[in-house]
Write an enzyme that holds these catalytic residues in place. Structure first.
Site, PDB file in Angstrom:
ATOM      1  N   PHE A  72       0.844  -1.189   0.000  1.00 21.30           N
ATOM      2  CA  PHE A  72       0.000   0.000   0.000  1.00 21.30           C
ATOM      3  C   PHE A  72       0.879   1.240   0.000  1.00 21.30           C
ATOM      4  CE2 PHE A  72      -4.622  -0.619   0.606  1.00 21.30           C
ATOM      5  CZ  PHE A  72      -4.649  -1.994   0.433  1.00 21.30           C
ATOM      6  N   CYS A 127     -15.962  15.702   2.811  1.00 25.37           N
ATOM      7  CA  CYS A 127     -16.017  14.288   3.222  1.00 25.37           C
ATOM      8  C   CYS A 127     -15.696  14.234   4.716  1.00 25.37           C
ATOM      9  CB  CYS A 127     -14.998  13.500   2.404  1.00 25.37           C
ATOM     10  SG  CYS A 127     -15.002  11.726   2.746  1.00 25.37           S
ATOM     11  N   GLU A 179      -7.353   3.334  -5.232  1.00 21.93           N
ATOM     12  CA  GLU A 179      -8.581   3.647  -4.480  1.00 21.93           C
ATOM     13  C   GLU A 179      -8.795   5.149  -4.622  1.00 21.93           C
ATOM     14  OE1 GLU A 179     -10.200   1.529  -1.938  1.00 21.93           O
ATOM     15  OE2 GLU A 179      -9.004  -0.215  -2.517  1.00 21.93           O
ATOM     16  N   CYS A 205     -14.059  10.182   7.132  1.00 27.54           N
ATOM     17  CA  CYS A 205     -12.808   9.495   6.786  1.00 27.54           C
ATOM     18  C   CYS A 205     -12.205   8.767   7.985  1.00 27.54           C
ATOM     19  CB  CYS A 205     -11.802  10.506   6.252  1.00 27.54           C
ATOM     20  SG  CYS A 205     -10.330   9.738   5.572  1.00 27.54           S
ATOM     21  N   ASP A 206     -11.720   7.534   7.739  1.00 32.91           N
ATOM     22  CA  ASP A 206     -11.139   6.714   8.801  1.00 32.91           C
ATOM     23  C   ASP A 206      -9.609   6.749   8.789  1.00 32.91           C
ATOM     24  OD1 ASP A 206     -10.551   5.244   6.525  1.00 32.91           O
ATOM     25  OD2 ASP A 206     -11.549   3.405   7.183  1.00 32.91           O
ATOM     26  N   THR A 207      -9.012   7.681   8.049  1.00 34.76           N
ATOM     27  CA  THR A 207      -7.584   7.580   7.723  1.00 34.76           C
ATOM     28  C   THR A 207      -6.809   8.847   8.054  1.00 34.76           C
ATOM     29  OG1 THR A 207      -8.109   6.070   5.936  1.00 34.76           O
ATOM     30  CG2 THR A 207      -5.993   7.167   5.802  1.00 34.76           C
ATOM     31  N   HIS A 214      -9.533  -6.037   7.103  1.00 32.03           N
ATOM     32  CA  HIS A 214      -8.291  -5.766   7.843  1.00 32.03           C
ATOM     33  C   HIS A 214      -8.589  -5.281   9.264  1.00 32.03           C
ATOM     34  CE1 HIS A 214      -9.575  -2.231   5.649  1.00 32.03           C
ATOM     35  NE2 HIS A 214      -8.822  -1.449   6.377  1.00 32.03           N
ATOM     36  N   CYS A 272      -5.632  15.344   0.559  1.00 26.71           N
ATOM     37  CA  CYS A 272      -6.908  15.019  -0.074  1.00 26.71           C
ATOM     38  C   CYS A 272      -7.595  16.318  -0.478  1.00 26.71           C
ATOM     39  CB  CYS A 272      -7.801  14.229   0.895  1.00 26.71           C
ATOM     40  SG  CYS A 272      -9.387  13.743   0.164  1.00 26.71           S
TER      41      CYS A 272
HETATM   42  C1  LIG Z   1      -9.291   6.509   3.020  1.00 25.08           C
HETATM   43  S1  LIG Z   1      -9.966   6.329   1.413  1.00 25.08           S
HETATM   44  C2  LIG Z   1      -8.615   6.882   0.369  1.00 25.08           C
HETATM   45  C3  LIG Z   1      -8.933   6.832  -1.107  1.00 25.08           C
HETATM   46  C4  LIG Z   1      -9.877   7.903  -1.643  1.00 25.08           C
HETATM   47  N1  LIG Z   1      -9.659   9.184  -1.078  1.00 25.08           N
HETATM   48  C5  LIG Z   1     -11.316   7.482  -1.457  1.00 25.08           C
HETATM   49  O1  LIG Z   1     -12.014   8.112  -0.652  1.00 25.08           O
HETATM   50  O2  LIG Z   1     -11.731   6.531  -2.106  1.00 25.08           O
HETATM   51  C6  LIG Z   1      -9.952   4.538   1.153  1.00 25.08           C
HETATM   52  C7  LIG Z   1     -11.302   3.853   1.215  1.00 25.08           C
HETATM   53  O3  LIG Z   1     -11.809   3.930   2.541  1.00 25.08           O
HETATM   54  C8  LIG Z   1     -13.170   4.259   2.486  1.00 25.08           C
HETATM   55  N2  LIG Z   1     -13.535   4.858   3.776  1.00 25.08           N
HETATM   56  C9  LIG Z   1     -13.108   6.022   4.286  1.00 25.08           C
HETATM   57  N3  LIG Z   1     -13.616   6.267   5.493  1.00 25.08           N
HETATM   58  C10 LIG Z   1     -14.409   5.192   5.775  1.00 25.08           C
HETATM   59  C11 LIG Z   1     -15.230   4.850   6.885  1.00 25.08           C
HETATM   60  N4  LIG Z   1     -15.353   5.652   7.955  1.00 25.08           N
HETATM   61  N5  LIG Z   1     -15.901   3.668   6.844  1.00 25.08           N
HETATM   62  C12 LIG Z   1     -15.784   2.850   5.761  1.00 25.08           C
HETATM   63  N6  LIG Z   1     -15.030   3.139   4.685  1.00 25.08           N
HETATM   64  C13 LIG Z   1     -14.352   4.294   4.685  1.00 25.08           C
HETATM   65  C14 LIG Z   1     -13.241   5.202   1.308  1.00 25.08           C
HETATM   66  O4  LIG Z   1     -14.561   5.393   0.850  1.00 25.08           O
HETATM   67  C15 LIG Z   1     -12.357   4.494   0.314  1.00 25.08           C
HETATM   68  O5  LIG Z   1     -13.080   3.496  -0.346  1.00 25.08           O
HETATM   69  N1  LIG Z   2      -5.508  -3.692   4.629  1.00 32.29           N
HETATM   70  C1  LIG Z   2      -5.995  -2.552   4.137  1.00 32.29           C
HETATM   71  N2  LIG Z   2      -6.835  -2.587   3.084  1.00 32.29           N
HETATM   72  C2  LIG Z   2      -7.282  -1.402   2.596  1.00 32.29           C
HETATM   73  N3  LIG Z   2      -8.092  -1.203   1.525  1.00 32.29           N
HETATM   74  C3  LIG Z   2      -8.244   0.114   1.335  1.00 32.29           C
HETATM   75  C4  LIG Z   2      -7.527   0.799   2.301  1.00 32.29           C
HETATM   76  C5  LIG Z   2      -7.348   2.266   2.298  1.00 32.29           C
HETATM   77  O1  LIG Z   2      -7.156   2.876   3.348  1.00 32.29           O
HETATM   78  O2  LIG Z   2      -7.412   2.823   1.204  1.00 32.29           O
HETATM   79  C6  LIG Z   2      -6.916  -0.162   3.132  1.00 32.29           C
HETATM   80  C7  LIG Z   2      -6.050  -0.153   4.280  1.00 32.29           C
HETATM   81  O3  LIG Z   2      -5.716   0.874   4.869  1.00 32.29           O
HETATM   82  N4  LIG Z   2      -5.613  -1.381   4.724  1.00 32.29           N
HETATM   83  S1  SF4 Z   3     -12.363   9.036   2.550  1.00 32.46           S
HETATM   84 FE1  SF4 Z   3     -10.713  10.303   3.375  1.00 32.46          FE
HETATM   85  S2  SF4 Z   3      -9.157  10.270   1.839  1.00 32.46           S
HETATM   86 FE2  SF4 Z   3     -11.065   9.560   0.830  1.00 32.46          FE
HETATM   87  S3  SF4 Z   3     -12.056  11.405   0.018  1.00 32.46           S
HETATM   88 FE3  SF4 Z   3     -12.835  11.173   2.066  1.00 32.46          FE
HETATM   89  S4  SF4 Z   3     -11.435  12.464   3.314  1.00 32.46           S
HETATM   90 FE4  SF4 Z   3     -10.408  12.074   1.375  1.00 32.46          FE
HETATM   91 MG   LIG Z   4      -8.176   2.357   5.140  1.00 32.26          MG
END
Ligand SMILES: C[S@@+](CC[C@H](N)C(=O)[O-])C[C@H]1O[C@@H](n2cnc3c(N)ncnc32)[C@H](O)[C@@H]1O
Ligand SMILES: Nc1nc2[nH]cc(C(=O)O)c2c(=O)[nH]1
Ligand code: SF4
Ligand SMILES: [Mg+2]
Length: 209
Positions: A25, A46, A115, A49-51, A203, A31
């Site tokens: 990865f 958005c 992604e 977001c979990d990231t 994961h 973003c």
């Molecule tokens: C962190 S995003 C990064 C890629 C891109 N910015 C996007 O949103 O697709 C990776 C994946 O995690 C999903 N995601 C983000 N926050 C989430 C949440 N709280 N629960 C489930 N999926 C989530 C997004 O929709 C995307 O499919």
């Molecule tokens: N194992 C793993 N799979 C993923 N698929 C999408 C992810 C992401 O954060 O984009 C993710 C991630 O963060 N970890």
């Molecule tokens: S899920 Fe996170 S990284 Fe993806 S569009 Fe939303 S704020 Fe940006």
């Molecule tokens: Mg993730």
């Protein structure tokens, strides 16, 4: 072109049709739909977001050119045999992923997954494209290998979303304090509209990165 990368790590893809597949990865920093700062979350486009995609972590960094980042990604691949696989994510990877980086990784024998939130057109050469549209955005990338709709988004409900540009269509329960309720609701939505299948974030269940 130079690249700013939060982290590069080797794991199993956790989501969608490639779930369970070994991948490096590459999480780009930044973003276009959120600054990534908690103080801004409530007024972001958005908000769920979990990231953490802010800045550069210990296994990321700044890379001066495509060759340097491709070499770092290759060093992260731990598989023996088979086709090496890289997943570009973020943050929003299409703010940085370009033809030079795609070419450099293909030369190293990688398959390339992405992604994306779908607000930017995808460059040519991506081998597996996952589009995850977000309510309230200009959704331009409407073709790909899979669409992964985080559920529920009240302003982007599955019955209003066209899936014909995609081979696979997923509802992914929105993680957060209400994950259990969101999972129940996503299951009910898949039972009602079988165009959609359930994507659980494996994961997080298995405890891998
Ligand atoms: C962190 S995003 C990064 C890629 C891109 N910015 C996007 O949103 O697709 C990776 C994946 O995690 C999903 N995601 C983000 N926050 C989430 C949440 N709280 N629960 C489930 N999926 C989530 C997004 O929709 C995307 O499919
Ligand atoms: N194992 C793993 N799979 C993923 N698929 C999408 C992810 C992401 O954060 O984009 C993710 C991630 O963060 N970890
Ligand atoms: S899920 Fe996170 S990284 Fe993806 S569009 Fe939303 S704020 Fe940006
Ligand atoms: Mg993730």
């Amino acid at each position: 072109m130079n690249y700013t990368v939060k982290e590069v790590f080797y794991t199993l893809q956790g989501e969608g049709a490639q779930a369970g597949r070994a991948a490096v990865f590459c999480r780009f920093s930044g973003c276009n739909l959120w600054s990534g700062r908690e103080a801004d979350r409530d007024r972001a486009i958005c908000r769920f977001c979990d990231t953490d995609f802010v800045g550069t972590g210990p296994d990321g960094g700044k890379f001066a050119d495509a060759g340097a980042l491709a070499a770092h990604i290759r060093a992260g691949w731990r598989g023996q045999g088979g086709t090496p696989y890289v997943v570009f994510t973020g943050g929003e990877p299409l703010l940085q992923l370009d033809a030079a980086l795609i070419t450099a990784l293909h030369r190293l024998g990688f398959e390339i997954g992405v992604e994306t939130n779908g607000t930017l057109p995808a460059p040519d050469g991506i081998d597996w494209l996952c589009v995850s549209p977000k309510a309230g955005t200009d959704w331009v990338q409407r073709r790909g290998d899979e669409i992964k709709l985080v559920y529920p988004q009240p302003a982007l409900l599955p019955d209003t979303v066209a899936t014909d540009g995609f081979t696979h269509a997923w509802l992914q329960p929105m993680d957060g304090p209400a994950r259990t309720e969101h999972t129940r609701a996503a299951i009910a939505a898949c039972l009602t509209d079988p165009r959609w299948r359930l994507s659980v974030q494996t994961h997080k269940i298995t405890g891998i990165r």
